[in-house]
Design an enzyme around this catalytic site. Structure first.
Site, mmCIF file in Angstrom:
data_model
loop_
_atom_site.group_PDB
_atom_site.id
_atom_site.type_symbol
_atom_site.label_atom_id
_atom_site.label_comp_id
_atom_site.label_asym_id
_atom_site.label_seq_id
_atom_site.Cartn_x
_atom_site.Cartn_y
_atom_site.Cartn_z
ATOM 1 N N ASP A 113 0.627 -8.919 2.450
ATOM 2 C CA ASP A 113 -0.734 -8.930 2.980
ATOM 3 C C ASP A 113 -1.549 -9.890 2.119
ATOM 4 O O ASP A 113 -1.913 -9.571 0.994
ATOM 5 C CB ASP A 113 -1.313 -7.513 2.930
ATOM 6 C CG ASP A 113 -2.746 -7.443 3.438
ATOM 7 O OD1 ASP A 113 -3.310 -8.498 3.805
ATOM 8 O OD2 ASP A 113 -3.319 -6.333 3.458
ATOM 9 N N GLU A 120 0.828 -1.217 0.000
ATOM 10 C CA GLU A 120 0.000 0.000 0.000
ATOM 11 C C GLU A 120 0.858 1.261 0.000
ATOM 12 O O GLU A 120 0.620 2.198 0.770
ATOM 13 C CB GLU A 120 -1.008 0.005 1.154
ATOM 14 C CG GLU A 120 -2.125 -1.003 0.975
ATOM 15 C CD GLU A 120 -3.320 -0.748 1.874
ATOM 16 O OE1 GLU A 120 -3.536 0.398 2.311
ATOM 17 O OE2 GLU A 120 -4.043 -1.724 2.139
#
Length: 695
Positions: A565, A395
Site C-alpha cells: 500500500d 495492516e
C-alpha cells in the site's frame, strides 16, 4: 429555478413553537398545517373539517380535533406532556426545524431571503440562507469530515467538530491522496421550493457539483433514483410534498449532513439510508412514520436511527467473480540449455487492521460486517481461494499474524515472516499486540527463506549524514513509523532467487514529501540487500531438469518484486519515481522541504520497474470509500528478469454503482486484493544489461 452560492444565516422560529412543544403529543402531529391565534392558541382554518385525520406511532388511525385537544383531552387524546417532560432534546430539535421548514413554503423562499440579505453587496452570486444555522458557515467549502458514529450531534450547528480521526490511518472521509476537485464552480445551490412541481427534470441531476438542493413544498409524489448522481449534496430539503416512499438510491448521497422530509406521507424509510454516515439531522416530523422508526429518533436522534437502518439493511446480492485477465508475456523463446519456464504468483492485500475498523472511521458499514470475527473469515477465504505462491499482507497486527493467519496458512503449505511498525519497540507487551505491520507468506514447498530484513524508515533517516542538518527530516520523516519487510527467497527446484519487498507507506496527503522520501530510502536499501544476495554462491542440489542454478552478476539481475500500500495515485511523485527511476530535485511533491541529497541532487534508482497492472492501464481503483476511490496499491516488478502473464481483474462496475464503499458484507477491507502471475525470463535474457520495457 434559482441558482445560488450558499452562505447560511440564522432565523427565528414561530412564537407558537413553545405552545406546540408544551401541549401536543408529537405522535399525533400530521401533515395538517394548523393556524395559530394571537396568543399562540390553535384554531381551525375556515372550512376545515371538525376533526383532523392523524396517524399514531403504530400506524393506527385516530381522530383528534384541535379544539378537543385544547379542551382537555377529549375524544381519547393522550395527555399533553409538559415542557421538559415527554419531549426530549432530539424531538425538540425536530419541532424547531419543522417550524422553520413550514415557514418556507412560498415560492423561492430561500432565494428571496438570500437576495434580501445580499442587497447592496457587489457579489454577482447571491448567497442562499440556511434557516437552521445560527452562525454563518461556508457551504461552498469542502465539508468537514463528520462521521455518524457514536458521538452526539449538536442541535443546529453543521460545522461541529468530529471525533478525532487516528493519525495513522485514512478513513471514509480522509483520503490517502489528493483528489481532483474539477473546475471552480460559482454557485452550488438551487432553490425550487414552492413551485408546485410534480416532477423533476432529468437535467437537474447532471449538476453533480450541487451541495444544497431545495425542492420543498411542491407536489412531488416520488424522487427519481437518479438523485443519487448528486453525490456532493450536503443539504436536501424535500419537505411539504406528497412523498410516500423514498428511493433506496438516496443512500448513495454519503455527504449529506441534513435531510429534511417534513410533512410527507412516509410510513417507512429504506434501510439503505443507513449508509448516510455523515447525516447530522433527519427531519421526519409530520409523517405517519412507523413506531419502530419514530421511537428511535424521538429518543436518541438521527445518529441512532441511521445506525438502526444500517444494521438492519438486507445483504445485497454478491458481485460476480473478478475475471482473470491473461497477458501475453513479452518473453523471448528459450535458448538451448535454458531450464524449463518458471512461473509464480503473488497476492498483495491491505486487510484493514481491526483497530482501525471502527464506526467512526467506517460509519457506513454495518457493525456486524465491520467486526473482526466476520471480516477475518472472509479475508482468509479469499486468500486461500487464490492459492498464490507469495502473499504480502499489510495492516496485520502481531496477534492476528500469530494466532490466526500463521496458524491457518501454515496448514496450507505456507510459512511467514512478519515486521511491526517501529513504535512497537517502545510499548508494553499488551500495547504491542495492537500495532500493525507487514506479513509475507510463501509456499514452503516451493521456496526457501534465505534472509528476512526489516526496513525502518525513521531509523535509516537517523543514520544518513546528509539528513542530519535537515529539520524537515526530524519533524516530518522521523515522526512516522512506517516499515517495509524484505524477504530473500530461493526456489527449491531451480535455485533461482527472488527478492520480495512488502511495504506500507505513510497515508496522509499532507505529507506526500514523506511518501516520496520513504520510497527513495526503500529503493536504496533494496539495492544494498540485493547486492549482498547476489554474492551468495548458487544452489547446487537442484531438481531434475535444471542443469545449473542462475548466477547473478549484481543485485539488479535478481528478480525483484516490490508490493504494498503506497498511498499514492498514478499521478504522484512516488509512481513517477518507481516507474521512471528518477525524480528531479525540485519535484512538486517535495513541497519545498529539504531532504539532503534527495533535494539537492534529485533521486534515482537502478531497477527497471513496472507496475504489474500497468499492463492493463491500472485498475479503476484499489481503495474504495465514500471519500476516496482510486489506485494506491501496486505490485512492481523488474522487467529485465520477470514478465506478467496474468492479472486478477476489476470489481464489477455495476456492483460498485450500488455500493457506497468498502468494507461491506462482501469485501472485508477498504482495499481490494491484487493478484498477478509472473514468468521468469530465461537467465540469458536476465543477464543482459538492464533495459526499461514499456517506457
Amino acid at each position: 429555478m434559482q441558482f445560488y452560492s450558499h452562505q447560511p444565516s440564522g432565523s427565528t422560529p414561530s412564537p407558537s413553537l413553545a405552545h406546540k412543544l408544551a401541549g401536543f403529543p408529537q405522535q399525533d402531529w400530521t401533515r395538517q398545517h394548523l393556524a395559530y391565534g394571537p396568543a399562540g392558541g390553535l384554531y381551525q382554518p375556515p372550512g376545515a373539517p371538525s376533526h383532523a385525520h392523524s396517524h399514531s406511532l403504530g400506524g393506527q388511525h385516530a381522530l383528534h380535533s384541535p379544539a378537543a385537544i385544547q379542551q382537555g383531552n377529549t375524544l381519547g387524546a393522550p395527555t399533553p406532556p409538559t415542557v421538559g417532560n415527554g419531549v426530549g432534546p432530539h424531538w425538540q430539535q425536530q419541532l424547531v426545524k419543522a417550524e422553520v421548514a413550514r415557514a418556507s413554503s412560498s415560492p423561492h423562499h430561500r432565494a428571496r431571503a438570500a437576495a434580501l440579505a445580499q442587497r447592496g453587496t457587489t457579489n454577482s452570486a447571491i448567497a442562499i440562507l440556511d434557516p437552521n444555522s445560527k452562525t454563518p458557515t461556508n457551504r461552498t467549502a469542502t465539508p468537514k469530515p463528520l462521521i455518524n458514529g457514536n458521538h452526539k450531534n449538536t442541535a443546529s450547528n453543521l460545522s461541529a467538530s468530529p471525533p478525532p480521526t487516528p493519525s495513522a490511518h485514512p478513513s471514509s472521509t480522509s483520503a490517502p491522496d489528493r483528489t481532483s476537485s474539477g473546475p471552480a464552480q460559482g454557485w452550488h445551490s438551487i432553490d425550487m421550493g414552492g413551485m408546485q412541481l410534480k416532477t423533476l427534470s432529468p437535467s437537474l441531476f447532471s449538476y453533480a457539483f450541487l451541495t444544497n438542493l431545495f425542492i420543498n413544498h411542491n407536489n412531488l409524489t416520488s424522487l427519481p433514483p437518479d438523485i443519487s448522481r448528486l453525490t456532493n449534496l450536503v443539504l436536501l430539503d424535500a419537505s411539504g410534498n406528497g412523498l410516500s416512499v423514498l428511493p433506496p438510491e438516496l443512500g448513495m448521497l454519503t455527504h449529506l449532513r441534513e435531510l429534511l422530509l417534513f410533512d410527507n406521507n412516509l410510513v417507512t424509510l429504506p434501510p439503505e439510508l443507513g449508509t448516510l454516515h455523515q447525516l447530522e439531522f433527519l427531519g421526519i416530523d409530520g409523517n405517519p412514520l412507523a413506531e419502530s422508526l419514530r421511537s428511535v429518533i424521538q429518543k436518541d436522534g438521527t445518529a441512532a436511527l441511521i445506525a438502526y437502518l444500517r444494521d438492519s439493511c438486507p445483504v445485497p446480492l454478491p458481485p460476480p467473480e473478478r475475471e482473470w485477465v491473461a497477458i501475453e508475456p513479452d518473453v523471448l523463446a528459450p535458448k538451448e540449455g535454458d531450464p524449463p519456464a518458471e512461473t509464480f504468483s503473488m497476492l498483495c492485500y491491505n486487510i484493514l487492521c481491526d483497530k482501525y475498523a471502527t464506526s467512526h472511521m467506517y460509519g457506513y458499514t454495518p457493525s456486524w460486517a465491520l467486526a473482526w470475527d466476520y471480516r477475518k473469515e472472509l479475508i482468509l477465504q479469499e486468500i486461500m481461494s487464490y492459492g498464490a505462491d507469495i502473499l504480502c499482507l499489510q495492516e496485520v497486527d502481531i496477534e492476528q499474524y500469530e494466532d490466526y493467519f500463521l496458524h491457518h496458512l501454515s496448514q496450507q503449505d505456507y510459512e511467514g515472516v512478519y515486521s511491526q511498525k517501529s513504535r512497537a519497540k517502545t510499548m508494553s507487551e499488551t500495547e504491542r499486540k495492537r500495532v500493525d505491520g507487514c506479513a509475507t507468506f510463501y509456499k514452503v514447498s516451493k521456496y526457501k527463506l534465505i534472509e528476512n530484513q526489516v526496513v525502518e524508515f525513521n531509523q535509516i533517516a537517523m543514520q544518513r549524514p546528509d539528513f542530519q542538518k535537515s529539520d524537515d527530516m526530524f519533524n516530518r520523516v522521523m515522526t512516522k513509523d512506517n516499515i517495509a519487510n524484505v524477504a530473500l527467497l530461493e526456489n527449491r527446484d531451480s535455485g533461482s532467487r527472488l527478492i520480495v519487498a512488502n511495504v506500507h507507506i505513510h497515508w496522509n496527503p499532507e505529507f506526500r514529501d514523506v511518501k516520496l522520501v520513504q520510497v527513495a530510502m526503500l529503493m536504496d536499501e533494496i539495492e544494498k540487500i540485493a547486492n549482498r544476495f547476489a554474492l551468495l554462491p548458487p544452489k547446487l542440489d537442484l531438481a531434475p531438469g535444471f542443469p545449473r542454478a542462475p548466477v547473478y552478476s549484481d543485485g539488479s539481475k535478481i528478480p525483484t518484486l516490490i508490493c504494498g500500500d503506497f498511498n499514492s495515485v498514478p499521478s504522484s511523485g512516488v509512481y513517477e519515481f518507481l516507474s521512471k527511476g528518477t525524480v528531479m530535485r525540485d519535484h512538486e511533491d517535495f513541497m519545498d522541504h529539504v531532504y539532503g541529497n534527495y533535494t539537492s541532487d534529485g533521486m534515482g534508482h537502478r531497477l527497471p520497474l513496472r507496475s504489474a497492472y500497468a499492463n492493463i492501464g491500472e485498475l479503476p481503483m484499489t481503495n474504495y470509500t465514500p471519500g476516496f476511490e482510486g489506485v494506491i496499491d501496486y505490485i512492481w516488478y523488474t522487467t529485465n528478469s520477470v514478465s506478467v502473464t496474468g492479472l486478477l481483474g476489476e470489481v464489477d462496475p455495476s456492483y460498485l454503482s450500488k455500493v457506497v464503499g468498502f468494507p461491506n458484507a462482501h469485501f472485508p477491507s477498504d482495499h481490494v486484493c491484487l493478484l498477478s502471475e509472473f514468468r521468469l525470463r530465461p537467465p540469458s535474457a536476465a543477464a543482459s544489461p538492464a533495459t526499461r520495457i514499456g517506457f
